[in-house]
Design an enzyme around this catalytic site. Sequence first.
Site, short mmCIF file in Angstrom:
data_model
loop_
_atom_site.label_atom_id
_atom_site.label_comp_id
_atom_site.label_asym_id
_atom_site.label_seq_id
_atom_site.Cartn_x
_atom_site.Cartn_y
_atom_site.Cartn_z
CG ASP A 40 -2.16 0.91 0.94
OD1 ASP A 40 -2.54 1.06 -0.24
OD2 ASP A 40 -2.70 1.49 1.89
CG HIS A 243 28.88 3.42 -8.95
ND1 HIS A 243 28.60 2.58 -10.00
CD2 HIS A 243 29.31 4.57 -9.50
CE1 HIS A 243 28.85 3.20 -11.15
NE2 HIS A 243 29.28 4.41 -10.86
CG ASP A 260 29.18 11.92 -7.60
OD1 ASP A 260 28.27 12.68 -7.99
OD2 ASP A 260 29.81 11.17 -8.36
CG ASP A 271 27.00 14.13 -11.78
OD1 ASP A 271 27.34 13.98 -10.59
OD2 ASP A 271 27.20 13.27 -12.66
CG HIS A 354 35.95 7.12 -13.28
ND1 HIS A 354 35.89 8.40 -13.74
CD2 HIS A 354 36.35 7.20 -11.98
CE1 HIS A 354 36.22 9.24 -12.77
NE2 HIS A 354 36.52 8.55 -11.69
CG HIS A 358 28.39 11.14 -17.29
ND1 HIS A 358 27.28 11.92 -17.04
CD2 HIS A 358 29.00 10.99 -16.09
CE1 HIS A 358 27.21 12.21 -15.76
NE2 HIS A 358 28.26 11.67 -15.15
CG HIS A 365 25.39 8.20 -16.18
ND1 HIS A 365 26.00 7.01 -15.86
CD2 HIS A 365 26.03 9.12 -15.42
CE1 HIS A 365 26.95 7.20 -14.95
NE2 HIS A 365 26.97 8.49 -14.67
CD GLU A 394 32.23 12.01 -13.55
OE1 GLU A 394 32.26 11.43 -12.45
OE2 GLU A 394 31.22 12.03 -14.29
CE1 TYR A 398 37.56 8.06 -6.98
CE2 TYR A 398 38.62 7.48 -9.07
CZ TYR A 398 37.66 8.19 -8.36
OH TYR A 398 36.82 9.04 -9.03
NE ARG A 415 33.39 10.96 -8.69
CZ ARG A 415 33.28 9.94 -7.85
NH1 ARG A 415 34.28 9.07 -7.70
NH2 ARG A 415 32.18 9.78 -7.13
CD GLU A 417 30.50 14.52 -11.61
OE1 GLU A 417 29.85 14.07 -12.58
OE2 GLU A 417 30.41 14.04 -10.45
#
Length: 448
Positions: A40, A243, A260, A271, A354, A358, A365, A394, A398, A415, A417
């Site tokens: 519900d 991620h 991020d 972004d 990476h 993008h 994306h 970006e 790492y 990073r 970006e």
Amino acid sequence: MSFNATPFAERRARLIASMQQAGGGVAIIPTAPEVMRNRDADYPYRHDSYFYYLSGFTEPEAVLVLIAGRESRSILFCRDKNLEREIWDGYRFGPQAAQQQFAFDAAHPIDELDKSMPALLADAPAVYYALGHDDKRDAQLQRWMQGVRALSRSGVAAPGSVVDVSVLVDEMRLFKDAFEIDLMKRAGVISAEAHCRAMRLSRPGLREYHLEAELLHEFRRNGSQYPAYGSIVATGANSCVLHYRAADAELKDGDLVLIDAGCELDGYAADITRTFPANGRFTGPQRELYDIVLAAQAAAVAETAPGKRFMDGHDAAVRVLAQGMLDTGLLDKRKVGSLEDVIEKGDYRQFYMHRTGHWLGMDVHDVGDYRDPPAADGSKPWRTLQPGMVLTVEPGIYVRPGEGVPEKYWNIGIRIEDDAHVTPTGCELLTTGVPSKADDIEALMRQA
């Protein structure tokens, strides 16, 4: 603020013109279905981007139909007015108000869709529809086609082909108009303010979810409807997980925090990524790597301009990052060789795995081909940048613990970006409201 239907009507007209140029037909673009979260209770509803791009309509249970023929039309099928349901679920436009407000040629109740579509598809040269995204919709289209074929003895013909409508719309969406750029600038301002808020309030002892809450507060306070994607708030070793999602790790003195996050405003995403010290002061090793990433971003931004290739910015960033890895000893020159060797063999991917950007737009994306049409020799070169495109820039580093990796850099993830709008003379960064230089970040954090 009143709704402006003109940009959406102009997009529909452009798509219809493309369909007519290809011989005409009928386009069918449904919005996203509502999705149950648990008993519900639904997930917060978010319209389909293709549907919204062409309609501006945000209610669920709706389908847009565009007719490209001798007489071109735009038709919306949507939920009928239902005052009893409005008590529970809120206001519904209904077909009559939706037609007027959103400048459609006609609008009908969604319950009439199955009855109406065979007649609309009859004698159409082609049907423009994105197959394979929704099994129920695909089956529905098959029923409509069967209904048209059942009339063949009366001289009615079914569409002879199915064309992926998303291919046409993707190319349209890749180039943002002034209306879209204005929205993306505003989304960038809101998102930058959210990042600044998180920096100012950061301190050891907080949890990642505390900073996530500050981001969400600033998004909604400034009118954003949603986060554009699940916010990444990662401290310490978590900053090396690309991620990662904001969880409950504690911010510790001496650790970095990587955020991020961006908001969605009226269907358009921002972004932004920033990395900062939890206590407001970069350590020596953190500052070394941070300045390398910042220089890599500057190199990529310099290559983001009309006539440049999509991958030119990435290649420029990789050169700076790889040289930095050699200079700091992250990569052992005696083992990996020269800068050219590192780039050719891809040794830098141990610490940078990476791409540097993008497309960005209605989806974080966003849609659009990353390569130009095939050249005469059959090759597919990377897409040539043109004014109106928006992409992220970006780069990052790492560093996970490992043999041969200097220990002073362990668990440092960085990073940076920003969102770049390609202009006739270069590019315009839409997200400069949050500092990126290390000194400026420390100065902002001292304001707390």
